[in-house]
Write a protein that holds these residues in place. Structure first.
Motif, PDB file in Angstrom:
ATOM      1  N   GLN A  46      -5.903 -10.288   7.110  1.00 30.90           N
ATOM      2  CA  GLN A  46      -6.488 -10.569   5.799  1.00 30.90           C
ATOM      3  C   GLN A  46      -6.080  -9.504   4.785  1.00 30.90           C
ATOM      4  O   GLN A  46      -5.782  -9.814   3.627  1.00 30.90           O
ATOM      5  N   TYR A  47      -6.053  -8.263   5.215  1.00 27.58           N
ATOM      6  CA  TYR A  47      -5.600  -7.197   4.327  1.00 27.58           C
ATOM      7  C   TYR A  47      -4.129  -7.404   3.951  1.00 27.58           C
ATOM      8  O   TYR A  47      -3.749  -7.240   2.788  1.00 27.58           O
ATOM      9  N   ASN A  48      -3.295  -7.776   4.920  1.00 26.00           N
ATOM     10  CA  ASN A  48      -1.868  -7.998   4.642  1.00 26.00           C
ATOM     11  C   ASN A  48      -1.663  -9.090   3.606  1.00 26.00           C
ATOM     12  O   ASN A  48      -0.801  -8.970   2.730  1.00 26.00           O
ATOM     13  N   VAL A  49      -2.443 -10.155   3.684  1.00 29.13           N
ATOM     14  CA  VAL A  49      -2.365 -11.234   2.689  1.00 29.13           C
ATOM     15  C   VAL A  49      -2.754 -10.696   1.310  1.00 29.13           C
ATOM     16  O   VAL A  49      -2.068 -10.948   0.309  1.00 29.13           O
ATOM     17  N   ALA A  50      -3.848  -9.952   1.252  1.00 25.57           N
ATOM     18  CA  ALA A  50      -4.305  -9.377  -0.019  1.00 25.57           C
ATOM     19  C   ALA A  50      -3.261  -8.417  -0.588  1.00 25.57           C
ATOM     20  O   ALA A  50      -3.014  -8.405  -1.799  1.00 25.57           O
ATOM     21  N   ASP A  51      -2.632  -7.630   0.272  1.00 27.38           N
ATOM     22  CA  ASP A  51      -1.617  -6.680  -0.173  1.00 27.38           C
ATOM     23  C   ASP A  51      -0.392  -7.396  -0.738  1.00 27.38           C
ATOM     24  O   ASP A  51       0.175  -6.954  -1.746  1.00 27.38           O
ATOM     25  N   LYS A  52      -0.001  -8.489  -0.134  1.00 27.21           N
ATOM     26  CA  LYS A  52       1.139  -9.265  -0.662  1.00 27.21           C
ATOM     27  C   LYS A  52       0.807  -9.833  -2.042  1.00 27.21           C
ATOM     28  O   LYS A  52       1.643  -9.829  -2.943  1.00 27.21           O
ATOM     29  N   ARG A  53      -0.423 -10.316  -2.201  1.00 28.73           N
ATOM     30  CA  ARG A  53      -0.840 -10.832  -3.513  1.00 28.73           C
ATOM     31  C   ARG A  53      -0.849  -9.714  -4.552  1.00 28.73           C
ATOM     32  O   ARG A  53      -0.435  -9.911  -5.693  1.00 28.73           O
ATOM     33  N   LEU A  54      -1.342  -8.548  -4.155  1.00 21.46           N
ATOM     34  CA  LEU A  54      -1.346  -7.403  -5.067  1.00 21.46           C
ATOM     35  C   LEU A  54       0.075  -7.058  -5.486  1.00 21.46           C
ATOM     36  O   LEU A  54       0.344  -6.854  -6.672  1.00 21.46           O
ATOM     37  N   ASN A  55       0.988  -6.984  -4.549  1.00 25.41           N
ATOM     38  CA  ASN A  55       2.370  -6.628  -4.871  1.00 25.41           C
ATOM     39  C   ASN A  55       3.010  -7.645  -5.798  1.00 25.41           C
ATOM     40  O   ASN A  55       3.754  -7.280  -6.714  1.00 25.41           O
ATOM     41  N   SER A  56       2.715  -8.910  -5.592  1.00 25.08           N
ATOM     42  CA  SER A  56       3.242  -9.954  -6.466  1.00 25.08           C
ATOM     43  C   SER A  56       2.679  -9.803  -7.881  1.00 25.08           C
ATOM     44  O   SER A  56       3.422  -9.878  -8.874  1.00 25.08           O
ATOM     45  N   GLN A  87      -1.255   2.912 -11.008  1.00 28.92           N
ATOM     46  CA  GLN A  87      -1.206   2.224  -9.708  1.00 28.92           C
ATOM     47  C   GLN A  87      -1.042   3.215  -8.562  1.00 28.92           C
ATOM     48  O   GLN A  87      -1.676   3.068  -7.518  1.00 28.92           O
ATOM     49  N   ARG A  88      -0.222   4.205  -8.766  1.00 26.79           N
ATOM     50  CA  ARG A  88      -0.044   5.232  -7.723  1.00 26.79           C
ATOM     51  C   ARG A  88      -1.355   5.976  -7.475  1.00 26.79           C
ATOM     52  O   ARG A  88      -1.708   6.258  -6.330  1.00 26.79           O
ATOM     53  N   ALA A  89      -2.062   6.292  -8.541  1.00 24.61           N
ATOM     54  CA  ALA A  89      -3.358   6.964  -8.391  1.00 24.61           C
ATOM     55  C   ALA A  89      -4.352   6.045  -7.690  1.00 24.61           C
ATOM     56  O   ALA A  89      -5.134   6.490  -6.846  1.00 24.61           O
ATOM     57  N   TRP A  90      -4.308   4.754  -8.018  1.00 23.18           N
ATOM     58  CA  TRP A  90      -5.229   3.810  -7.385  1.00 23.18           C
ATOM     59  C   TRP A  90      -4.943   3.697  -5.884  1.00 23.18           C
ATOM     60  O   TRP A  90      -5.882   3.655  -5.083  1.00 23.18           O
ATOM     61  N   VAL A  91      -3.683   3.643  -5.485  1.00 20.84           N
ATOM     62  CA  VAL A  91      -3.341   3.559  -4.057  1.00 20.84           C
ATOM     63  C   VAL A  91      -3.884   4.781  -3.316  1.00 20.84           C
ATOM     64  O   VAL A  91      -4.471   4.651  -2.233  1.00 20.84           O
ATOM     65  N   ALA A  92      -3.725   5.961  -3.899  1.00 20.84           N
ATOM     66  CA  ALA A  92      -4.255   7.173  -3.276  1.00 20.84           C
ATOM     67  C   ALA A  92      -5.778   7.094  -3.170  1.00 20.84           C
ATOM     68  O   ALA A  92      -6.360   7.441  -2.132  1.00 20.84           O
ATOM     69  N   TYR A  93      -6.432   6.597  -4.225  1.00 22.09           N
ATOM     70  CA  TYR A  93      -7.886   6.428  -4.197  1.00 22.09           C
ATOM     71  C   TYR A  93      -8.293   5.442  -3.108  1.00 22.09           C
ATOM     72  O   TYR A  93      -9.198   5.721  -2.320  1.00 22.09           O
ATOM     73  N   ARG A  94      -7.636   4.276  -3.063  1.00 23.42           N
ATOM     74  CA  ARG A  94      -7.986   3.245  -2.074  1.00 23.42           C
ATOM     75  C   ARG A  94      -7.885   3.786  -0.655  1.00 23.42           C
ATOM     76  O   ARG A  94      -8.799   3.617   0.141  1.00 23.42           O
ATOM     77  N   ASP A  95      -6.783   4.434  -0.373  1.00 19.96           N
ATOM     78  CA  ASP A  95      -6.574   4.935   0.981  1.00 19.96           C
ATOM     79  C   ASP A  95      -7.607   5.996   1.366  1.00 19.96           C
ATOM     80  O   ASP A  95      -8.149   5.975   2.472  1.00 19.96           O
ATOM     81  N   ALA A  96      -7.910   6.909   0.444  1.00 22.97           N
ATOM     82  CA  ALA A  96      -8.907   7.943   0.725  1.00 22.97           C
ATOM     83  C   ALA A  96     -10.309   7.342   0.834  1.00 22.97           C
ATOM     84  O   ALA A  96     -11.084   7.705   1.734  1.00 22.97           O
ATOM     85  N   GLN A  97     -10.633   6.429  -0.061  1.00 24.79           N
ATOM     86  CA  GLN A  97     -11.948   5.785  -0.038  1.00 24.79           C
ATOM     87  C   GLN A  97     -12.158   5.026   1.273  1.00 24.79           C
ATOM     88  O   GLN A  97     -13.223   5.110   1.889  1.00 24.79           O
ATOM     89  N   ASP A 117     -11.081  -3.835   6.267  1.00 22.47           N
ATOM     90  CA  ASP A 117     -11.974  -4.610   5.408  1.00 22.47           C
ATOM     91  C   ASP A 117     -12.129  -3.941   4.044  1.00 22.47           C
ATOM     92  O   ASP A 117     -12.128  -4.609   3.004  1.00 22.47           O
ATOM     93  N   CYS A 118     -12.274  -2.631   4.048  1.00 22.32           N
ATOM     94  CA  CYS A 118     -12.368  -1.871   2.800  1.00 22.32           C
ATOM     95  C   CYS A 118     -11.087  -2.021   1.977  1.00 22.32           C
ATOM     96  O   CYS A 118     -11.135  -2.274   0.778  1.00 22.32           O
ATOM     97  N   GLN A 119      -9.944  -1.875   2.635  1.00 25.27           N
ATOM     98  CA  GLN A 119      -8.661  -2.000   1.925  1.00 25.27           C
ATOM     99  C   GLN A 119      -8.497  -3.405   1.338  1.00 25.27           C
ATOM    100  O   GLN A 119      -8.025  -3.550   0.210  1.00 25.27           O
ATOM    101  N   ARG A 120      -8.878  -4.409   2.094  1.00 25.35           N
ATOM    102  CA  ARG A 120      -8.780  -5.782   1.588  1.00 25.35           C
ATOM    103  C   ARG A 120      -9.663  -5.960   0.362  1.00 25.35           C
ATOM    104  O   ARG A 120      -9.232  -6.477  -0.663  1.00 25.35           O
TER     105      ARG A 120
END
Length: 139
Positions: A46-56, A87-97, A117-120
């Motif tokens: 589910q996270y992988n699907v969400a990540d593909k949508r984000l990248n698009s 976006q780079r700052a957000w990725v760092a935030y997401r991963d740490a959070q 689940d959190c990442q998704r």
């Protein structure tokens, strides 16, 4: 003699390595599973699907930002550069959070599922934010 015994063994190993990768994909019903390893697998998918949508959506928004920059006054700040920085700052935030969120199950088999689940969840929210931004900027 030893050489003739090893040849069939080596050939057998090569055949095992050439097995189709699809045969190794687990068949999991993510709607009904109650097995932790399967629930984690489903969360990852589910996270992988969400990540593909984000990248698009990210790529679409970058086009909008670049078009905005092309129409901007010379010498003004770059919308695209600011967007990439955000976006780079957000990725760092997401991963740490999400790493922090995972500590609820630290050391247990549920920890990776909590992180996925959190990442998704955060990724889906960020995708919506990026879409709104692109629309506001003229998409």
């Amino acid at each position: 003699m030893l050489k003739s015994l090893l040849l069939p063994l080596l050939c057998g190993c090569v055949l095992l390595q050439d097995a189709p990768v699809d045969a190794q994909e687990p068949k999991v019903d993510c709607e009904t599973t109650e097995i932790q390893v399967e629930m984690t697998f489903c969360s990852e998918q589910q996270y992988n699907v969400a990540d593909k949508r984000l990248n698009s959506q990210y790529q679409a928004a970058r086009k909008v930002m670049k078009a905005w920059d092309a129409d901007a006054m010379e010498g003004s700040d770059s919308a695209d550069a600011a967007f990439v920085k955000a976006q780079r700052a957000w990725v760092a935030y997401r991963d740490a959070q999400c790493e922090s969120y995972g500590f609820q199950g630290h050391g247990g088999s549920i920890e990776p599922q909590l992180i996925y689940d959190c990442q998704r969840d955060l990724t889906e929210k960020r995708t919506a934010e990026i879409k709104e931004l692109a629309e506001a900027m003229g998409n």
